[in-house]
Write a protein that holds these residues in place. Sequence first.
Motif, PDB file in Angstrom:
ATOM      1  N   THR A  85     -54.313 -26.554   4.642  1.00 23.02           N
ATOM      2  CA  THR A  85     -53.161 -25.665   4.834  1.00 23.02           C
ATOM      3  C   THR A  85     -52.234 -26.139   3.747  1.00 23.02           C
ATOM      4  O   THR A  85     -52.021 -26.870   3.028  1.00 23.02           O
ATOM      5  CB  THR A  85     -52.665 -26.111   6.436  1.00 23.02           C
ATOM      6  N   LYS A  86     -51.271 -25.061   3.963  1.00 23.39           N
ATOM      7  CA  LYS A  86     -50.325 -24.940   2.634  1.00 23.39           C
ATOM      8  C   LYS A  86     -48.627 -24.937   3.291  1.00 23.39           C
ATOM      9  O   LYS A  86     -48.532 -24.343   4.447  1.00 23.39           O
ATOM     10  CB  LYS A  86     -50.608 -23.989   1.797  1.00 23.39           C
ATOM     11  N   PHE A  87     -47.845 -25.235   2.446  1.00 22.30           N
ATOM     12  CA  PHE A  87     -46.547 -24.848   2.860  1.00 22.30           C
ATOM     13  C   PHE A  87     -45.875 -24.472   1.433  1.00 22.30           C
ATOM     14  O   PHE A  87     -46.417 -24.517   0.604  1.00 22.30           O
ATOM     15  CB  PHE A  87     -45.923 -26.252   3.118  1.00 22.30           C
ATOM     16  N   HIS A  88     -44.694 -23.895   1.781  1.00 26.73           N
ATOM     17  CA  HIS A  88     -43.899 -23.403   0.582  1.00 26.73           C
ATOM     18  C   HIS A  88     -43.276 -22.121   1.052  1.00 26.73           C
ATOM     19  O   HIS A  88     -41.984 -21.953   0.917  1.00 26.73           O
ATOM     20  CB  HIS A  88     -44.447 -23.126  -0.735  1.00 26.73           C
ATOM     21  N   SER A  89     -43.889 -21.099   1.607  1.00 26.33           N
ATOM     22  CA  SER A  89     -43.102 -19.778   1.719  1.00 26.33           C
ATOM     23  C   SER A  89     -42.307 -19.983   2.991  1.00 26.33           C
ATOM     24  O   SER A  89     -42.090 -20.780   3.740  1.00 26.33           O
ATOM     25  CB  SER A  89     -44.282 -18.948   2.264  1.00 26.33           C
ATOM     26  N   PRO A  90     -41.310 -18.985   3.126  1.00 27.45           N
ATOM     27  CA  PRO A  90     -40.458 -19.043   3.963  1.00 27.45           C
ATOM     28  C   PRO A  90     -40.896 -18.981   5.415  1.00 27.45           C
ATOM     29  O   PRO A  90     -41.762 -18.097   5.917  1.00 27.45           O
ATOM     30  CB  PRO A  90     -39.543 -17.671   3.879  1.00 27.45           C
ATOM     31  N   MET A  91     -40.453 -19.845   6.381  1.00 26.07           N
ATOM     32  CA  MET A  91     -40.960 -20.084   7.574  1.00 26.07           C
ATOM     33  C   MET A  91     -39.725 -19.871   8.622  1.00 26.07           C
ATOM     34  O   MET A  91     -39.912 -19.948   9.852  1.00 26.07           O
ATOM     35  CB  MET A  91     -41.760 -21.214   7.764  1.00 26.07           C
ATOM     36  N   GLY A  92     -38.773 -19.295   8.306  1.00 21.86           N
ATOM     37  CA  GLY A  92     -37.499 -19.045   8.941  1.00 21.86           C
ATOM     38  C   GLY A  92     -36.368 -18.370   8.162  1.00 21.86           C
ATOM     39  O   GLY A  92     -36.344 -18.172   6.964  1.00 21.86           O
ATOM     40  N   THR A  93     -35.126 -18.233   8.700  1.00 18.85           N
ATOM     41  CA  THR A  93     -34.242 -17.820   8.003  1.00 18.85           C
ATOM     42  C   THR A  93     -33.187 -18.486   7.466  1.00 18.85           C
ATOM     43  O   THR A  93     -32.191 -18.273   6.659  1.00 18.85           O
ATOM     44  CB  THR A  93     -33.470 -16.508   8.867  1.00 18.85           C
ATOM     45  N   GLY A  94     -33.320 -19.757   7.732  1.00 21.60           N
ATOM     46  CA  GLY A  94     -32.396 -20.863   7.338  1.00 21.60           C
ATOM     47  C   GLY A  94     -32.588 -21.178   5.793  1.00 21.60           C
ATOM     48  O   GLY A  94     -33.617 -20.785   4.969  1.00 21.60           O
ATOM     49  N   PRO A  95     -31.767 -21.837   4.916  1.00 23.44           N
ATOM     50  CA  PRO A  95     -31.566 -22.062   3.503  1.00 23.44           C
ATOM     51  C   PRO A  95     -32.625 -23.086   3.183  1.00 23.44           C
ATOM     52  O   PRO A  95     -33.172 -22.911   1.928  1.00 23.44           O
ATOM     53  CB  PRO A  95     -30.222 -22.393   3.242  1.00 23.44           C
ATOM     54  N   ASN A  96     -33.245 -23.837   4.166  1.00 23.73           N
ATOM     55  CA  ASN A  96     -34.249 -24.803   3.892  1.00 23.73           C
ATOM     56  C   ASN A  96     -35.331 -24.474   4.330  1.00 23.73           C
ATOM     57  O   ASN A  96     -36.293 -25.624   4.666  1.00 23.73           O
ATOM     58  CB  ASN A  96     -33.282 -26.263   4.187  1.00 23.73           C
ATOM     59  N   ASP A  97     -35.598 -23.479   4.976  1.00 26.03           N
ATOM     60  CA  ASP A  97     -36.817 -23.265   5.638  1.00 26.03           C
ATOM     61  C   ASP A  97     -38.015 -22.775   4.522  1.00 26.03           C
ATOM     62  O   ASP A  97     -38.979 -22.146   5.140  1.00 26.03           O
ATOM     63  CB  ASP A  97     -36.848 -21.742   6.610  1.00 26.03           C
ATOM     64  N   GLN A  98     -37.948 -23.042   3.297  1.00 33.71           N
ATOM     65  CA  GLN A  98     -38.950 -22.930   2.577  1.00 33.71           C
ATOM     66  C   GLN A  98     -38.792 -23.794   1.187  1.00 33.71           C
ATOM     67  O   GLN A  98     -38.097 -24.622   1.153  1.00 33.71           O
ATOM     68  CB  GLN A  98     -38.811 -21.468   1.898  1.00 33.71           C
ATOM     69  N   GLY A  99     -39.870 -23.827   0.326  1.00 34.23           N
ATOM     70  CA  GLY A  99     -39.741 -24.542  -0.853  1.00 34.23           C
ATOM     71  C   GLY A  99     -40.708 -25.741  -0.765  1.00 34.23           C
ATOM     72  O   GLY A  99     -41.395 -26.118   0.267  1.00 34.23           O
ATOM     73  N   ALA A 100     -40.125 -26.931  -1.585  1.00 36.54           N
ATOM     74  CA  ALA A 100     -41.080 -28.135  -1.859  1.00 36.54           C
ATOM     75  C   ALA A 100     -40.122 -29.257  -1.623  1.00 36.54           C
ATOM     76  O   ALA A 100     -40.325 -30.376  -2.045  1.00 36.54           O
ATOM     77  CB  ALA A 100     -41.648 -28.245  -2.870  1.00 36.54           C
ATOM     78  N   SER A 101     -38.977 -29.108  -0.816  1.00 32.99           N
ATOM     79  CA  SER A 101     -38.047 -30.189  -0.812  1.00 32.99           C
ATOM     80  C   SER A 101     -38.772 -31.284   0.317  1.00 32.99           C
ATOM     81  O   SER A 101     -39.269 -30.590   1.257  1.00 32.99           O
ATOM     82  CB  SER A 101     -36.763 -29.657  -0.076  1.00 32.99           C
TER      83      SER A 101
END
Length: 150
Positions: A85-101
Amino acid sequence: MEYRVLGRTGLKVSAYCFGVMTFGGVGRFSHMGQVQVEEARRLLDQCFDAGVNLVDTANVYSNGVSEEILGEALGDKRKDVLIATKFHSPMGTGPNDQGASRHHIIQACEASLKRLRTDYIDLYQAHNQDLLTAPEESMRALDDLVRAGK
């Protein structure tokens, strides 16, 4: 079925992988397919009978519904299957709900584990490049997940 070693992991993966982006069919993914649990079980069984042992999804597919259906459809067959499975795309509306942080990677992993009904993911991948986060930050977070058995 032909199997190949995945990098230096020691995992043997089938030459074919079953992608389940069509599971769920919610939101912008509705035009790709709307496979629900019973049909998912049937499709997965066909793949497993052919020797496929790798199933690919992403948290963003149907806003997590693809992972939910996969987790439910697998049931007790989870132990015999490798899940990517994968991560990165927006999964919410918050400023930290996406990316690779680190924050997003850990949060996204925990949410995927819950949706997939499992306590580990075999192959966890960044779905895109994050130019705002230092690669070392992302790699450390991923390494910490591996060390934690997730």
